[in-house]
Design a protein around this motif. Structure first.
Motif, PDB file in Angstrom:
ATOM      1  N   ILE A  59       0.871  -1.172   0.000  1.00  0.00           N
ATOM      2  CA  ILE A  59       0.000   0.000   0.000  1.00  0.00           C
ATOM      3  C   ILE A  59       0.908   1.221   0.000  1.00  0.00           C
ATOM      4  O   ILE A  59       1.756   1.369   0.879  1.00  0.00           O
ATOM      5  N   SER A  60       0.708   2.087  -0.961  1.00  0.00           N
ATOM      6  CA  SER A  60       1.540   3.278  -1.066  1.00  0.00           C
ATOM      7  C   SER A  60       1.261   4.219   0.109  1.00  0.00           C
ATOM      8  O   SER A  60       0.118   4.632   0.312  1.00  0.00           O
ATOM      9  N   PRO A  61       2.292   4.531   0.894  1.00  0.00           N
ATOM     10  CA  PRO A  61       2.088   5.481   1.984  1.00  0.00           C
ATOM     11  C   PRO A  61       1.734   6.866   1.434  1.00  0.00           C
ATOM     12  O   PRO A  61       2.181   7.254   0.357  1.00  0.00           O
ATOM     13  N   CYS A  62       0.946   7.589   2.167  1.00  0.00           N
ATOM     14  CA  CYS A  62       0.605   8.964   1.792  1.00  0.00           C
ATOM     15  C   CYS A  62       1.887   9.806   1.794  1.00  0.00           C
ATOM     16  O   CYS A  62       2.855   9.486   2.487  1.00  0.00           O
ATOM     17  N   LYS A  63       1.900  10.885   1.037  1.00  0.00           N
ATOM     18  CA  LYS A  63       3.095  11.727   0.948  1.00  0.00           C
ATOM     19  C   LYS A  63       3.541  12.243   2.309  1.00  0.00           C
ATOM     20  O   LYS A  63       4.723  12.352   2.579  1.00  0.00           O
ATOM     21  N   ASN A  64       2.593  12.567   3.162  1.00  0.00           N
ATOM     22  CA  ASN A  64       2.933  13.113   4.480  1.00  0.00           C
ATOM     23  C   ASN A  64       2.755  12.068   5.582  1.00  0.00           C
ATOM     24  O   ASN A  64       2.511  12.410   6.730  1.00  0.00           O
ATOM     25  N   ALA A  65       2.904  10.789   5.240  1.00  0.00           N
ATOM     26  CA  ALA A  65       2.696   9.706   6.213  1.00  0.00           C
ATOM     27  C   ALA A  65       3.671   9.828   7.382  1.00  0.00           C
ATOM     28  O   ALA A  65       4.834  10.162   7.210  1.00  0.00           O
ATOM     29  N   THR A  71       2.536  -0.905  17.929  1.00  0.00           N
ATOM     30  CA  THR A  71       1.796  -1.718  18.898  1.00  0.00           C
ATOM     31  C   THR A  71       1.089  -2.911  18.272  1.00  0.00           C
ATOM     32  O   THR A  71       0.448  -3.673  18.977  1.00  0.00           O
ATOM     33  N   SER A  72       1.191  -3.072  16.943  1.00  0.00           N
ATOM     34  CA  SER A  72       0.566  -4.215  16.284  1.00  0.00           C
ATOM     35  C   SER A  72       1.392  -4.567  15.050  1.00  0.00           C
ATOM     36  O   SER A  72       2.191  -3.760  14.568  1.00  0.00           O
ATOM     37  N   ALA A  73       1.168  -5.765  14.542  1.00  0.00           N
ATOM     38  CA  ALA A  73       1.892  -6.199  13.343  1.00  0.00           C
ATOM     39  C   ALA A  73       1.571  -5.293  12.159  1.00  0.00           C
ATOM     40  O   ALA A  73       2.436  -4.997  11.337  1.00  0.00           O
ATOM     41  N   GLY A  74       0.327  -4.838  12.081  1.00  0.00           N
ATOM     42  CA  GLY A  74      -0.061  -3.947  10.998  1.00  0.00           C
ATOM     43  C   GLY A  74       0.657  -2.612  11.064  1.00  0.00           C
ATOM     44  O   GLY A  74       1.089  -2.070  10.047  1.00  0.00           O
ATOM     45  N   ALA A  75       0.789  -2.068  12.276  1.00  0.00           N
ATOM     46  CA  ALA A  75       1.490  -0.790  12.448  1.00  0.00           C
ATOM     47  C   ALA A  75       2.965  -0.934  12.078  1.00  0.00           C
ATOM     48  O   ALA A  75       3.539  -0.051  11.426  1.00  0.00           O
ATOM     49  N   ILE A  76       3.556  -2.041  12.458  1.00  0.00           N
ATOM     50  CA  ILE A  76       4.964  -2.273  12.132  1.00  0.00           C
ATOM     51  C   ILE A  76       5.140  -2.367  10.614  1.00  0.00           C
ATOM     52  O   ILE A  76       6.058  -1.764  10.044  1.00  0.00           O
ATOM     53  N   ALA A  77       4.249  -3.092   9.933  1.00  0.00           N
ATOM     54  CA  ALA A  77       4.321  -3.217   8.474  1.00  0.00           C
ATOM     55  C   ALA A  77       4.118  -1.862   7.803  1.00  0.00           C
ATOM     56  O   ALA A  77       4.825  -1.523   6.843  1.00  0.00           O
ATOM     57  N   GLY A  78       3.176  -1.076   8.292  1.00  0.00           N
ATOM     58  CA  GLY A  78       2.954   0.258   7.744  1.00  0.00           C
ATOM     59  C   GLY A  78       4.166   1.146   7.924  1.00  0.00           C
ATOM     60  O   GLY A  78       4.548   1.892   7.013  1.00  0.00           O
ATOM     61  N   VAL A  82       6.543   3.142   5.134  1.00  0.00           N
ATOM     62  CA  VAL A  82       6.839   4.582   5.229  1.00  0.00           C
ATOM     63  C   VAL A  82       8.346   4.806   5.214  1.00  0.00           C
ATOM     64  O   VAL A  82       8.855   5.650   4.468  1.00  0.00           O
ATOM     65  N   ASN A  83       9.076   4.029   6.007  1.00  0.00           N
ATOM     66  CA  ASN A  83      10.527   4.196   6.077  1.00  0.00           C
ATOM     67  C   ASN A  83      11.201   3.861   4.751  1.00  0.00           C
ATOM     68  O   ASN A  83      12.105   4.570   4.305  1.00  0.00           O
ATOM     69  N   ALA A  84      10.753   2.792   4.095  1.00  0.00           N
ATOM     70  CA  ALA A  84      11.336   2.413   2.809  1.00  0.00           C
ATOM     71  C   ALA A  84      11.037   3.470   1.756  1.00  0.00           C
ATOM     72  O   ALA A  84      11.905   3.805   0.941  1.00  0.00           O
ATOM     73  N   SER A  85       9.831   4.009   1.767  1.00  0.00           N
ATOM     74  CA  SER A  85       9.452   5.043   0.810  1.00  0.00           C
ATOM     75  C   SER A  85      10.296   6.310   1.005  1.00  0.00           C
ATOM     76  O   SER A  85      10.721   6.941   0.034  1.00  0.00           O
ATOM     77  N   ARG A  86      10.552   6.646   2.249  1.00  0.00           N
ATOM     78  CA  ARG A  86      11.401   7.823   2.526  1.00  0.00           C
ATOM     79  C   ARG A  86      12.832   7.573   2.076  1.00  0.00           C
ATOM     80  O   ARG A  86      13.476   8.451   1.506  1.00  0.00           O
ATOM     81  N   TYR A  87      13.335   6.385   2.372  1.00  0.00           N
ATOM     82  CA  TYR A  87      14.726   6.061   2.068  1.00  0.00           C
ATOM     83  C   TYR A  87      14.964   5.971   0.561  1.00  0.00           C
ATOM     84  O   TYR A  87      15.932   6.511   0.040  1.00  0.00           O
TER      85      TYR A  87
END
Length: 103
Positions: A59-65, A71-78, A82-87
């Motif tokens: 899922i493409s993170p929003c530009k200002n994500a 606190t959950s597996a979903g949050a960690i995946a999100g 976000v980090n990969a998209s920034r990098y």
């Protein structure tokens, strides 16, 4: 590449709230490997619903994500997206993640 769930809604129903219901249409004994979706699905609930099914979310993170509390597996995946998209930058992240395949 097959349709495994469908839901018809009115125009006043958003996309993201429907994703958990769509995933629930697929029997729990059937594996889901990958869920690809556009940025409208970049919500914690969507990432959590995908993680519950042990699937990988593209899922493409929003530009200002911003990162969520992990606190959950979903949050960690999100957060990883976000980090990969920034990098990598959004364009390279999309190509590397397979994001265009959703279209």
């Amino acid at each position: 590449m097959e349709v495994r769930a469908v839901e018809v809604t009115s125009s006043n129903t958003g996309d993201a709230p429907m994703l958990p219901e769509l995933l629930n249409q697929i029997p729990p004994d059937q594996d889901i490997e990958l869920v690809t979706a556009d940025g409208a699905y970049d919500t914690r609930k969507c990432h959590d619903a995908i993680a519950v099914r042990n699937a990988h979310a593209v899922i493409s993170p929003c530009k200002n994500a911003k990162s969520w509390k992990p606190t959950s597996a979903g949050a960690i995946a999100g957060n990883e997206a976000v980090n990969a998209s920034r990098y990598l930058g959004r364009a390279l992240w999309r190509r590397c993640s397979g994001y265009p395949r959703r279209s």
